[in-house]
Design an enzyme around this catalytic site. Structure first.
Site, PDB file in Angstrom:
ATOM      1  N   ASP A  33       0.834  -1.206   0.000  1.00 12.35           N
ATOM      2  CA  ASP A  33       0.000   0.000   0.000  1.00 12.35           C
ATOM      3  C   ASP A  33       0.871   1.260   0.000  1.00 12.35           C
ATOM      4  O   ASP A  33       1.981   1.253   0.523  1.00 12.35           O
ATOM      5  CB  ASP A  33      -0.898  -0.019   1.248  1.00 12.35           C
ATOM      6  N   GLY A  34       0.322   2.320  -0.576  1.00 13.98           N
ATOM      7  CA  GLY A  34       0.992   3.621  -0.492  1.00 13.98           C
ATOM      8  C   GLY A  34       1.606   4.103  -1.798  1.00 13.98           C
ATOM      9  O   GLY A  34       2.305   5.114  -1.811  1.00 13.98           O
ATOM     10  N   HIS A  50       2.741   3.219  -8.880  1.00 12.18           N
ATOM     11  CA  HIS A  50       2.561   1.785  -9.169  1.00 12.18           C
ATOM     12  C   HIS A  50       3.783   1.239  -9.922  1.00 12.18           C
ATOM     13  O   HIS A  50       4.214   0.113  -9.686  1.00 12.18           O
ATOM     14  CB  HIS A  50       1.294   1.558  -9.992  1.00 12.18           C
ATOM     15  N   SER A  78      -7.299  -5.899  -5.836  1.00 11.94           N
ATOM     16  CA  SER A  78      -8.429  -6.467  -5.096  1.00 11.94           C
ATOM     17  C   SER A  78      -9.712  -6.387  -5.926  1.00 11.94           C
ATOM     18  O   SER A  78      -9.775  -5.639  -6.916  1.00 11.94           O
ATOM     19  CB  SER A  78      -8.631  -5.701  -3.782  1.00 11.94           C
ATOM     20  N   TRP A  82     -11.472  -2.261  -8.887  1.00 14.22           N
ATOM     21  CA  TRP A  82     -12.116  -1.881 -10.156  1.00 14.22           C
ATOM     22  C   TRP A  82     -12.788  -0.524 -10.050  1.00 14.22           C
ATOM     23  O   TRP A  82     -13.092   0.112 -11.061  1.00 14.22           O
ATOM     24  CB  TRP A  82     -13.174  -2.918 -10.570  1.00 14.22           C
ATOM     25  N   LEU A 144      10.977 -20.684  -4.081  1.00 16.69           N
ATOM     26  CA  LEU A 144       9.964 -19.758  -3.564  1.00 16.69           C
ATOM     27  C   LEU A 144       8.707 -19.758  -4.430  1.00 16.69           C
ATOM     28  O   LEU A 144       8.799 -19.659  -5.661  1.00 16.69           O
ATOM     29  CB  LEU A 144      10.553 -18.341  -3.541  1.00 16.69           C
ATOM     30  N   SER A 209      -8.549  -4.960   4.529  1.00 21.58           N
ATOM     31  CA  SER A 209      -9.039  -4.695   3.173  1.00 21.58           C
ATOM     32  C   SER A 209      -9.408  -5.973   2.425  1.00 21.58           C
ATOM     33  O   SER A 209      -9.006  -6.172   1.271  1.00 21.58           O
ATOM     34  CB  SER A 209      -7.995  -3.904   2.377  1.00 21.58           C
TER      35      SER A 209
HETATM   36  C1  FPP Z   1      -2.052   0.236  -3.233  1.00 21.91           C
HETATM   37  O1  FPP Z   1      -1.513   1.538  -3.262  1.00 21.91           O
HETATM   38  C2  FPP Z   1      -1.503  -0.517  -4.329  1.00 21.91           C
HETATM   39  C3  FPP Z   1      -2.235  -1.133  -5.300  1.00 21.91           C
HETATM   40  C4  FPP Z   1      -3.687  -1.157  -5.325  1.00 21.91           C
HETATM   41  C5  FPP Z   1      -1.586  -1.814  -6.392  1.00 21.91           C
HETATM   42  C6  FPP Z   1      -0.394  -2.606  -5.998  1.00 21.91           C
HETATM   43  C7  FPP Z   1       0.332  -2.937  -7.234  1.00 21.91           C
HETATM   44  C8  FPP Z   1       1.665  -2.929  -7.338  1.00 21.91           C
HETATM   45  C9  FPP Z   1       2.578  -2.629  -6.222  1.00 21.91           C
HETATM   46  C10 FPP Z   1       2.326  -3.282  -8.609  1.00 21.91           C
HETATM   47  C11 FPP Z   1       1.757  -4.567  -9.142  1.00 21.91           C
HETATM   48  C12 FPP Z   1       2.703  -5.238  -9.975  1.00 21.91           C
HETATM   49  C13 FPP Z   1       2.591  -6.520 -10.342  1.00 21.91           C
HETATM   50  C14 FPP Z   1       3.720  -7.135 -11.017  1.00 21.91           C
HETATM   51  C15 FPP Z   1       1.408  -7.327 -10.094  1.00 21.91           C
HETATM   52  P1  FPP Z   1      -2.526   2.740  -3.451  1.00 21.91           P
HETATM   53  O2  FPP Z   1      -2.578   3.067  -4.898  1.00 21.91           O
HETATM   54  O3  FPP Z   1      -3.849   2.415  -2.837  1.00 21.91           O
HETATM   55  O4  FPP Z   1      -1.786   3.854  -2.638  1.00 21.91           O
HETATM   56  P2  FPP Z   1      -2.482   5.047  -1.838  1.00 21.91           P
HETATM   57  O5  FPP Z   1      -3.258   4.418  -0.729  1.00 21.91           O
HETATM   58  O6  FPP Z   1      -1.304   5.815  -1.355  1.00 21.91           O
HETATM   59  O7  FPP Z   1      -3.333   5.792  -2.811  1.00 21.91           O
END
Ligand code: FPP
Length: 253
Positions: A33-34, A50, A78, A82, A144, A209
């Protein structure tokens, strides 16, 4: 607070040496997250967070492998994600293929086995194909297990398991009184994976979540304020150290 939070700027992996090799968690699950806040802090669009978060995955997988973690589950998308703007969703759906295009050879070399949990039916074909290819090509690897939760929702998974059991009862293969915790676990998407020993969530949010609601029943939780793009192998080691200081009692004394 320190029991739950550990703010660290660990940049090296030297702390690896301090881990108790007899108490390495077998399965670590991470709520990454973040990304959005990381980008905002830098005046960049959310998708830049991202993209950077994807790079963190490479480092964390490498370190998890080093430490001897057997299963690493990453919450990548999640069932609720969407609801984000279409441009962001489209970008997120491109990340698995970008990541795998770049990293699959290294994953192969390191004997990593790629798996996924989640409902693949809504994933765009290009995402599904990339992930399926990685799963297929690494299925005989024995190192892994890198498990991506993609279009995953804990409640959805539980409802699906109940539906499966309902059908088995309906067809006379099972009596309601035969349903045990172990039999229920076998109907989950994680039937071949042990429950996480340790859950990590980055960015200071303290909630699940809708992530692995059944499987996290006895896991240790570790929250850090570090934003996912800033998370590194040193933080992973820090989390494992914290885990090793805990006494797991599973309801006993
Ligand atoms: C939450 O941060 C992050 C996500 C919903 C997406 C996580 C995805 C990645 C780290 C990359 C995925 C890569 C692969 C290879 C599957 P947020 O956007 O909710 O952050 P915020 O809370 O600061 O807005």
């Amino acid at each position: 607070m320190d029991r739950f939070f550990f703010n660290t700027d660990v940049k090296t992996d030297k702390k690896n040496m301090l881990l108790d090799q007899d108490n390495i968690p077998s399965h670590i699950a991470i709520i990454m997250d973040g990304n959005g806040r990381w980008a905002k802090q830098k005046g960049l669009p959310r998708v830049a967070g991202h993209r950077e978060g994807m790079k963190t995955i490479t480092n964390v997988v490498e370190k998890a492998n080093d430490i001897g973690i057997q299963f690493l589950t990453l919450y990548a998308f999640s069932t609720e994600n969407w609801k984000r703007p279409k441009t962001e969703v489209d970008f997120l759906m491109k990340l698995p293929e970008r990541f795998l295009d770049k990293e699959l050879p290294a994953l192969q070399k390191n004997n990593v086995k790629v798996k996924t949990i989640g409902d693949p039916s809504l994933l765009p074909p290009h995402t599904k194909q990339a992930v399926d290819k990685a799963v297929r090509e690494t299925e005989n690897n024995s190192g892994l297990v890198l498990n991506f939760a993609l279009n995953y929702g804990g409640r959805h998974e539980l409802v699906e398991a109940v539906r499966k059991l309902g059908r088995e009862v309906e067809h006379g293969h099972l009596k309601p009184e035969d349903i045990t915790e172990s039999l229920f676990s076998d109907r989950l998407l994680t039937s071949e994976i042990p429950d996480p020993d340790l859950l990590i969530r980055t960015s200071g949010e303290i909630r699940l979540s809708n992530f692995m609601l059944w499987q996290l029943a006895y896991s240790e939780f570790w929250f850090t304020e570090v934003l996912w793009p800033d998370f590194n192998g040193g933080h992973l080691v820090e989390a494992v150290q914290r885990y090793q200081q805990r006494k797991r009692r599973y309801g006993g004394v």
